[in-house]
Design an enzyme around this catalytic site. Structure first.
Site, PDB file in Angstrom:
ATOM      1  N   THR A  83       0.819  -1.220   0.000  1.00 65.93           N
ATOM      2  CA  THR A  83       0.000   0.000   0.000  1.00 65.93           C
ATOM      3  C   THR A  83       0.847   1.262   0.000  1.00 65.93           C
ATOM      4  OG1 THR A  83      -1.771  -1.154   1.124  1.00 65.93           O
ATOM      5  CG2 THR A  83      -1.775   1.231   1.320  1.00 65.93           C
TER       6      THR A  83
ATOM      7  N   SER B 245       1.389  -7.501  -0.989  1.00 65.48           N
ATOM      8  CA  SER B 245       2.147  -8.538  -0.265  1.00 65.48           C
ATOM      9  C   SER B 245       1.333  -9.790   0.006  1.00 65.48           C
ATOM     10  CB  SER B 245       2.738  -7.993   1.023  1.00 65.48           C
ATOM     11  OG  SER B 245       1.770  -7.894   2.026  1.00 65.48           O
TER      12      SER B 245
ATOM     13  N   THR C  53       1.716  -4.572   4.152  1.00 68.66           N
ATOM     14  CA  THR C  53       1.578  -4.957   5.564  1.00 68.66           C
ATOM     15  C   THR C  53       1.014  -6.366   5.739  1.00 68.66           C
ATOM     16  OG1 THR C  53      -0.611  -3.955   5.649  1.00 68.66           O
ATOM     17  CG2 THR C  53       1.243  -2.586   6.356  1.00 68.66           C
ATOM     18  N   ASP C  54       0.273  -6.864   4.723  1.00 65.11           N
ATOM     19  CA  ASP C  54      -0.449  -8.128   4.932  1.00 65.11           C
ATOM     20  C   ASP C  54       0.467  -9.284   5.327  1.00 65.11           C
ATOM     21  OD1 ASP C  54      -2.803  -6.859   4.475  1.00 65.11           O
ATOM     22  OD2 ASP C  54      -3.024  -7.524   2.398  1.00 65.11           O
TER      23      ASP C  54
ATOM     24  N   GLN D  74      -3.619 -20.835  19.360  1.00 63.60           N
ATOM     25  CA  GLN D  74      -4.434 -19.794  18.711  1.00 63.60           C
ATOM     26  C   GLN D  74      -4.476 -18.533  19.566  1.00 63.60           C
ATOM     27  OE1 GLN D  74      -8.376 -21.330  17.817  1.00 63.60           O
ATOM     28  NE2 GLN D  74      -7.520 -23.189  16.943  1.00 63.60           N
TER      29      GLN D  74
HETATM   30  N1  ASN Z   1      -2.701  -5.363   0.753  1.00 63.34           N
HETATM   31  C1  ASN Z   1      -1.615  -4.497   1.157  1.00 63.34           C
HETATM   32  C2  ASN Z   1      -0.325  -5.306   1.065  1.00 63.34           C
HETATM   33  O1  ASN Z   1      -0.040  -6.081   1.944  1.00 63.34           O
HETATM   34  C3  ASN Z   1      -1.858  -3.971   2.535  1.00 63.34           C
HETATM   35  C4  ASN Z   1      -0.921  -2.878   2.986  1.00 63.34           C
HETATM   36  O2  ASN Z   1       0.223  -2.771   2.565  1.00 63.34           O
HETATM   37  N2  ASN Z   1      -1.361  -2.018   3.905  1.00 63.34           N
HETATM   38  O3  ASN Z   1       0.388  -5.206   0.102  1.00 63.34           O
END
Ligand code: ASN
Length: 346
Positions: free
Chosen positions: A7, A56, A87-88, A283
């Site tokens: 992102t 990601s 972030t994923d 978990q």
């Molecule tokens: N879908 C994005 C990624 O992981 C989420 C992000 O970067 N905030 O590439």
């Protein structure tokens, strides 16, 4: 700085956000908006853009090995690396890099919840903080400098961190280890736990096994299997079958599974007898598995090993990478049991 996608660099398209190009210029434009005093304290950097930029959620263990190779290739020329990542799966990549890279090489992984140019985005502050942490680690290294996450003002040990929010600027946290420090608006402060960690000298015999560069052609399959109430052995039969080599089993509480479900336990036992390595982690985000209940000891009797308080991301990357090395099944289990780079409390 290595731009992998995510992102942080995304732009709009008719299908939704996609990774955008021209990142060096876009970053410099944004850095120009910082107060001059803060800009002057930042170290110089070059930006390398990967040929295929990804969201990601597309990342694979092969991408970790590619990054490892790229960073090592450039490691004579640069004193520290910052990976701009989605972030994923950021915590998986940070964990993997913590096992793959030399521990004395500062390597920070960051990203953002909102694109760089979006109003009130967290992107610029995460980049600024990452640059400050990078120069701090060059001058004063910690025991483990590879795979540090800088995000939302926190400095986190990557192999202990998880994504905890889909939207908050404080998107990452370490549940079982305090943050190593904070860094926001140009101010960096290391915590007492980071200072303690700096005093821990890594002992050579606990170093993670080297992964050969050929490993990229044959990455063993590891699956993540979460127990749910009513789970039936036939539902997971294909997950426990070859070519799968490892399983991260997400059990309940302190490491429990339904011990009244004999077919399920027999399926686990048959899999470990066939040489599949099954790791038991909880978990529950906080705490360690102890397998102290009868419902937990049934799993160790089925040949399942403890994942201690490893995060799912660290357990998955640790097992995948150990299976990439040329170790026997017994040696992989022994190495998994060891605390290499403060990734777990053993
Ligand atoms: N879908 C994005 C990624 O992981 C989420 C992000 O970067 N905030 O590439």
């Amino acid at each position: 700085m290595i731009y992998t996608g995510g992102t942080i660099g995304m732009v709009g398209s008719d299908k939704g956000l996609i990774p955008g190009g021209n990142m060096a210029e876009r970053l410099l434009n944004q850095l120009q908006t910082l107060p001059e005093k803060r800009r002057r304290t930042l170290p110089a950097f070059d930006l390398l853009t990967l040929p295929q930029l990804i969201d990601s959620s597309n990342a694979t263990p092969g991408d970790w090995l590619d990054l490892n190779r790229l960073i090592r290739h450039h490691s004579r020329r640069y004193q520290a690396f910052i990976i701009l990542h989605g972030t994923d799966t950021l915590a998986y990549t940070a964990s993997a890099l913590s096992f793959l890279l030399p521990q004395n090489l500062p390597c920070i992984v960051t990203g953002s919840q909102y694109p760089l140019e979006k109003e009130a985005s967290d992107a610029l502050s995460n980049v600024e903080a990452s640059l400050l942490v990078a120069s701090s680690l060059i001058n004063q290294p910690m025991a483990h400098n590879a795979g540090v996450i800088v995000f939302g003002g926190k400095i986190l040990q990557g192999n202990r961190a998880s994504k905890v929010s889909t939207h908050s600027a404080q998107g990452f946290d370490c549940i079982n280890l305090p943050a190593l420090g904070t860094c926001s608006e140009g101010k960096l402060s290391w915590s007492a736990s980071a200072q303690m960690a700096a005093e821990l000298k890594p002992t050579p015999d606990i170093n993670f096994p080297q992964i050969s560069t050929d490993a990229i052609h044959d990455i063993p399959q590891v699956v993540i299997l979460k127990l749910w109430p009513g789970i039936q052995s036939q539902q997971i039969a294909s997950l426990l079958a070859a070519p799968v080599k490892g399983v991260i089993l997400e059990s309940y509480g302190s490491g429990n599974a339904p011990d009244l479900n004999q077919p399920l336990l027999s399926a686990f036992k048959a899999a470990t007898d066939r040489g599949i390595i099954i790791v038991n982690r909880s978990q529950c985000p906080e705490g360690s598995v102890s397998m102290s209940y009868a419902a937990g000891s049934a799993l160790s009797e089925a040949g399942i090993i403890s994942g201690y308080d490893l995060t799912c991301e660290a357990a998955f990357s640790k097992l995948t990478l150990l299976l990439c090395s040329n170790l026997s099944n017994k040696q992989v289990k022994e190495a998994f049991n060891r605390n290499h780079y403060a990734e777990c409390s053993v």
